[in-house]
Design a protein around this motif. Structure first.
Motif, PDB file in Angstrom:
ATOM      1  N   ILE A  21       0.828  -1.355   0.102  1.00 56.68           N
ATOM      2  CA  ILE A  21      -0.014   0.015  -0.165  1.00 56.68           C
ATOM      3  C   ILE A  21       0.882   1.192   0.036  1.00 56.68           C
ATOM      4  CG2 ILE A  21      -1.773   1.261   1.447  1.00 56.68           C
ATOM      5  CD1 ILE A  21      -2.812  -1.353   2.272  1.00 56.68           C
ATOM      6  N   ARG A  22       1.756   1.419   0.759  1.00 51.79           N
ATOM      7  CA  ARG A  22       2.795   2.497   1.060  1.00 51.79           C
ATOM      8  C   ARG A  22       3.339   2.834  -0.281  1.00 51.79           C
ATOM      9  NH1 ARG A  22       7.280   2.607   5.776  1.00 51.79           N
ATOM     10  NH2 ARG A  22       7.496   0.598   4.986  1.00 51.79           N
ATOM     11  N   ARG A  23       3.999   1.749  -1.111  1.00 55.52           N
ATOM     12  CA  ARG A  23       4.723   2.022  -2.544  1.00 55.52           C
ATOM     13  C   ARG A  23       3.647   2.425  -3.209  1.00 55.52           C
ATOM     14  NH1 ARG A  23       8.300  -1.890  -3.862  1.00 55.52           N
ATOM     15  NH2 ARG A  23       9.149  -1.776  -1.733  1.00 55.52           N
ATOM     16  N   VAL A  24       2.444   1.823  -3.442  1.00 57.06           N
ATOM     17  CA  VAL A  24       1.565   2.062  -4.546  1.00 57.06           C
ATOM     18  C   VAL A  24       1.062   3.511  -4.436  1.00 57.06           C
ATOM     19  CG1 VAL A  24      -0.424   1.424  -5.823  1.00 57.06           C
ATOM     20  CG2 VAL A  24       1.198  -0.302  -4.980  1.00 57.06           C
ATOM     21  N   GLU A  25       1.030   3.890  -3.198  1.00 57.05           N
ATOM     22  CA  GLU A  25       0.318   5.069  -2.816  1.00 57.05           C
ATOM     23  C   GLU A  25       1.226   6.127  -3.444  1.00 57.05           C
ATOM     24  OE1 GLU A  25      -2.968   4.743   0.861  1.00 57.05           O
ATOM     25  OE2 GLU A  25      -1.025   5.488   1.170  1.00 57.05           O
ATOM     26  N   GLU A  26       2.704   6.008  -3.050  1.00 51.42           N
ATOM     27  CA  GLU A  26       3.795   7.006  -3.342  1.00 51.42           C
ATOM     28  C   GLU A  26       3.975   7.106  -4.876  1.00 51.42           C
ATOM     29  OE1 GLU A  26       5.348   8.734  -1.130  1.00 51.42           O
ATOM     30  OE2 GLU A  26       6.940   9.234  -2.197  1.00 51.42           O
ATOM     31  N   ILE A  27       3.892   5.723  -5.750  1.00 54.60           N
ATOM     32  CA  ILE A  27       4.078   5.672  -7.076  1.00 54.60           C
ATOM     33  C   ILE A  27       3.020   6.648  -7.567  1.00 54.60           C
ATOM     34  CG2 ILE A  27       3.863   4.215  -9.049  1.00 54.60           C
ATOM     35  CD1 ILE A  27       5.300   2.267  -7.767  1.00 54.60           C
ATOM     36  N   CYS A  28       1.588   6.389  -7.198  1.00 53.17           N
ATOM     37  CA  CYS A  28       0.462   7.091  -7.697  1.00 53.17           C
ATOM     38  C   CYS A  28       0.624   8.684  -7.543  1.00 53.17           C
ATOM     39  CB  CYS A  28      -0.694   6.676  -7.211  1.00 53.17           C
ATOM     40  SG  CYS A  28      -1.100   4.938  -8.119  1.00 53.17           S
ATOM     41  N   LYS A  29       1.217   9.096  -6.411  1.00 49.44           N
ATOM     42  CA  LYS A  29       1.354  10.593  -6.249  1.00 49.44           C
ATOM     43  C   LYS A  29       2.646  11.079  -6.998  1.00 49.44           C
ATOM     44  CE  LYS A  29       2.746  13.027  -1.675  1.00 49.44           C
ATOM     45  NZ  LYS A  29       2.965  12.866  -0.425  1.00 49.44           N
ATOM     46  N   VAL A  30       3.560  10.324  -6.970  1.00 54.36           N
ATOM     47  CA  VAL A  30       4.471  10.925  -7.705  1.00 54.36           C
ATOM     48  C   VAL A  30       4.396  10.816  -9.244  1.00 54.36           C
ATOM     49  CG1 VAL A  30       7.177  10.546  -8.644  1.00 54.36           C
ATOM     50  CG2 VAL A  30       6.707  10.092  -6.230  1.00 54.36           C
ATOM     51  N   ILE A  31       3.573  10.001  -9.628  1.00 55.03           N
ATOM     52  CA  ILE A  31       3.142   9.886 -11.246  1.00 55.03           C
ATOM     53  C   ILE A  31       2.212  11.247 -11.566  1.00 55.03           C
ATOM     54  CG2 ILE A  31       1.878   8.714 -12.946  1.00 55.03           C
ATOM     55  CD1 ILE A  31       3.364   6.158 -11.999  1.00 55.03           C
ATOM     56  N   SER A  32       1.281  11.240 -10.569  1.00 53.62           N
ATOM     57  CA  SER A  32       0.312  12.346 -10.577  1.00 53.62           C
ATOM     58  C   SER A  32       0.958  13.666 -10.855  1.00 53.62           C
ATOM     59  CB  SER A  32      -0.711  12.503  -9.439  1.00 53.62           C
ATOM     60  OG  SER A  32      -1.359  11.098  -9.503  1.00 53.62           O
ATOM     61  N   ASP A  33       2.026  13.907  -9.927  1.00 49.81           N
ATOM     62  CA  ASP A  33       2.779  15.256  -9.844  1.00 49.81           C
ATOM     63  C   ASP A  33       3.769  15.392 -11.272  1.00 49.81           C
ATOM     64  OD1 ASP A  33       3.610  17.624  -8.509  1.00 49.81           O
ATOM     65  OD2 ASP A  33       5.347  16.481  -7.834  1.00 49.81           O
ATOM     66  N   ILE A  34       4.003  14.276 -11.754  1.00 48.14           N
ATOM     67  CA  ILE A  34       4.856  14.418 -13.168  1.00 48.14           C
ATOM     68  C   ILE A  34       3.889  14.719 -14.022  1.00 48.14           C
ATOM     69  CG2 ILE A  34       6.122  12.969 -14.680  1.00 48.14           C
ATOM     70  CD1 ILE A  34       7.226  11.480 -12.357  1.00 48.14           C
ATOM     71  N   LYS A  35       2.657  14.034 -14.076  1.00 44.14           N
ATOM     72  CA  LYS A  35       1.705  14.451 -15.135  1.00 44.14           C
ATOM     73  C   LYS A  35       1.270  15.805 -15.062  1.00 44.14           C
ATOM     74  CE  LYS A  35      -2.831  12.735 -16.799  1.00 44.14           C
ATOM     75  NZ  LYS A  35      -2.756  13.670 -17.965  1.00 44.14           N
ATOM     76  N   ASN A  36       1.192  16.228 -13.660  1.00 37.92           N
ATOM     77  CA  ASN A  36       0.614  17.731 -13.421  1.00 37.92           C
ATOM     78  C   ASN A  36       1.740  18.620 -13.972  1.00 37.92           C
ATOM     79  OD1 ASN A  36      -1.701  17.088 -12.239  1.00 37.92           O
ATOM     80  ND2 ASN A  36      -0.875  17.639 -10.153  1.00 37.92           N
ATOM     81  N   ALA A  37       3.118  18.419 -14.093  1.00 39.36           N
ATOM     82  CA  ALA A  37       4.042  18.995 -14.435  1.00 39.36           C
ATOM     83  C   ALA A  37       4.052  19.314 -16.187  1.00 39.36           C
ATOM     84  CB  ALA A  37       5.272  18.762 -13.903  1.00 39.36           C
ATOM     85  N   GLY A  38       3.165  18.532 -16.607  1.00 45.49           N
ATOM     86  CA  GLY A  38       2.913  18.523 -18.101  1.00 45.49           C
ATOM     87  C   GLY A  38       3.307  17.376 -19.067  1.00 45.49           C
ATOM     88  N   HIS A  39       3.737  16.379 -18.396  1.00 44.09           N
ATOM     89  CA  HIS A  39       4.191  15.236 -19.021  1.00 44.09           C
ATOM     90  C   HIS A  39       3.006  14.080 -19.460  1.00 44.09           C
ATOM     91  CE1 HIS A  39       8.496  16.077 -18.583  1.00 44.09           C
ATOM     92  NE2 HIS A  39       8.135  16.240 -17.534  1.00 44.09           N
ATOM     93  N   GLU A  40       3.027  13.576 -20.462  1.00 49.51           N
ATOM     94  CA  GLU A  40       2.130  12.544 -20.890  1.00 49.51           C
ATOM     95  C   GLU A  40       2.473  11.160 -20.298  1.00 49.51           C
ATOM     96  OE1 GLU A  40       0.040  13.703 -24.786  1.00 49.51           O
ATOM     97  OE2 GLU A  40       1.948  12.807 -25.137  1.00 49.51           O
ATOM     98  N   ILE A  41       1.597  10.414 -19.376  1.00 48.79           N
ATOM     99  CA  ILE A  41       2.101   9.069 -18.860  1.00 48.79           C
ATOM    100  C   ILE A  41       1.210   8.131 -19.359  1.00 48.79           C
ATOM    101  CG2 ILE A  41       2.409   7.968 -16.634  1.00 48.79           C
ATOM    102  CD1 ILE A  41       4.068  10.380 -16.663  1.00 48.79           C
ATOM    103  N   ILE A  42       2.026   6.910 -19.699  1.00 50.83           N
ATOM    104  CA  ILE A  42       1.213   5.791 -19.789  1.00 50.83           C
ATOM    105  C   ILE A  42       1.719   4.647 -18.796  1.00 50.83           C
ATOM    106  CG2 ILE A  42       0.846   4.105 -21.715  1.00 50.83           C
ATOM    107  CD1 ILE A  42       2.273   7.264 -22.664  1.00 50.83           C
ATOM    108  N   LEU A  43       0.954   3.850 -18.231  1.00 47.44           N
ATOM    109  CA  LEU A  43       1.274   2.959 -17.318  1.00 47.44           C
ATOM    110  C   LEU A  43       1.079   1.590 -17.958  1.00 47.44           C
ATOM    111  CD1 LEU A  43       0.215   3.415 -13.759  1.00 47.44           C
ATOM    112  CD2 LEU A  43       2.204   3.849 -14.696  1.00 47.44           C
ATOM    113  N   VAL A  44       2.324   0.767 -17.791  1.00 48.61           N
ATOM    114  CA  VAL A  44       2.134  -0.962 -18.269  1.00 48.61           C
ATOM    115  C   VAL A  44       1.938  -1.420 -16.816  1.00 48.61           C
ATOM    116  CG1 VAL A  44       3.062  -2.653 -19.210  1.00 48.61           C
ATOM    117  CG2 VAL A  44       2.915  -0.606 -20.527  1.00 48.61           C
ATOM    118  N   SER A  45       1.064  -2.015 -16.467  1.00 44.41           N
ATOM    119  CA  SER A  45       1.133  -2.517 -14.778  1.00 44.41           C
ATOM    120  C   SER A  45       0.931  -4.098 -14.915  1.00 44.41           C
ATOM    121  CB  SER A  45       0.178  -1.782 -14.196  1.00 44.41           C
ATOM    122  OG  SER A  45       0.212  -2.453 -12.733  1.00 44.41           O
TER     123      SER A  45
END
Ligand code: GLU
Length: 254
Positions: A21-45
């Motif tokens: 849970i801790r890891r996945v929460e952190e990943i989603c937070k960082v990716i959201s922030d990177i997307k907010n900075a203007g990058h396009e993100i695609i996840l392969v999970s």
């Protein structure tokens, strides 16, 4: 930048198969922030089978196809529920794409897949891709998400593919058994010598170093950079995007 991030099962789940849970929460937070900075993100999970194993309380990762597929059916729901909830907290919308090798081989279906991906990106959503494990049998399987990540990166002309795994990158020897093993930080070309260095895979997921080198080969042929990094600290993603030295970076000599 257009960035494909592949997250391995060992990054998402504890050894029990239950969500980290801790890891996945952190990943989603960082990716959201990177997307907010203007990058396009695609996840392969990855993680569908692993999480299904946890949810169905199976004693080990199944080896027979029907149980694997049943576990994937259960685990894929859990996975998307988790992503939807966590990205939703940062006002991001996710979309699920499940594909098989047959969808890549058929020109028409591959084209449809790329169109959907591009449209999801233009609509501001985060596409989340996995192999459709419930129907993928030997004949039509892509097999591992490292390769899937590279195929996706090539299809939509991504700038960067990041493979988040449970190892820091490519080493000169197996770092678990050889204390002299050194991390290789930059690779311009995937050679037979590198394949000779690549050992087996981790316990929970499917891909090993060999599938990562296959992925690097696909990326380099498409002009896309690729980084193998440890998923244990999602903050690394910021440095990777800034081009700083994290893990192993595969890039053609400029
Ligand atoms: N599609 C598999 C899963 O979701 C993972 C394949 C891989 O990790 O390479 O469990």
């Amino acid at each position: 930048m257009r960035i494909v991030i592949k997250i391995g099962t060992s990054t998402l789940a504890h050894a029990t198969g239950h969500l980290n849970i801790r890891r996945v929460e952190e990943i989603c937070k960082v990716i959201s922030d990177i997307k907010n900075a203007g990058h396009e993100i695609i996840l392969v999970s990855s993680g569908a089978i692993g999480m299904g194993v946890g949810k169905l309380a199976l004693s080990a990762r199944p080896t027979d196809i029907p149980t694997k597929q049943a576990a994937a059916a259960v685990g894929q729901c859990e996975l998307m529920y988790t992503y939807d909830k966590l990205f939703g907290e940062y006002n991001h919308t996710v979309g699920q794409l499940l594909i098989t090798g047959a969808d890549i081989e058929s020109e028409q279906r591959h084209h449809n897949f790329s169109n959907t991906l591009n449209r999801l990106l233009s609509l501001g959503a985060i596409p989340i891709i996995n192999e459709n494990d419930t129907v993928a049998t030997e004949e039509i399987v892509i097999g591992d998400n490292d390769t899937l990540g590279a195929i996706v990166a090539g299809s939509i002309r991504a700038d960067l593919l990041v493979l988040l795994s449970d190892i820091d990158g490519l080493y000169t020897a197996d770092p678990r058994s050889n204390p002299n093993a050194r991390l290789i930080t930059n690779v311009n070309e995937v050679t037979d010598e590198l394949y000779a260095l690549a050992g087996g895979g981790g316990k929970q997921g499917t891909g090993g170093m060999v599938t990562k080198l296959d992925a690097a080969r696909i990326c380099l042929s498409c002009g896309c950079d690729m980084v193998i990094a440890n998923g244990d600290d999602p903050q690394h993603l910021y440095d990777i995007i800034d081009g700083k030295a994290v893990g192993t970076r595969f890039a053609k000599e400029k």
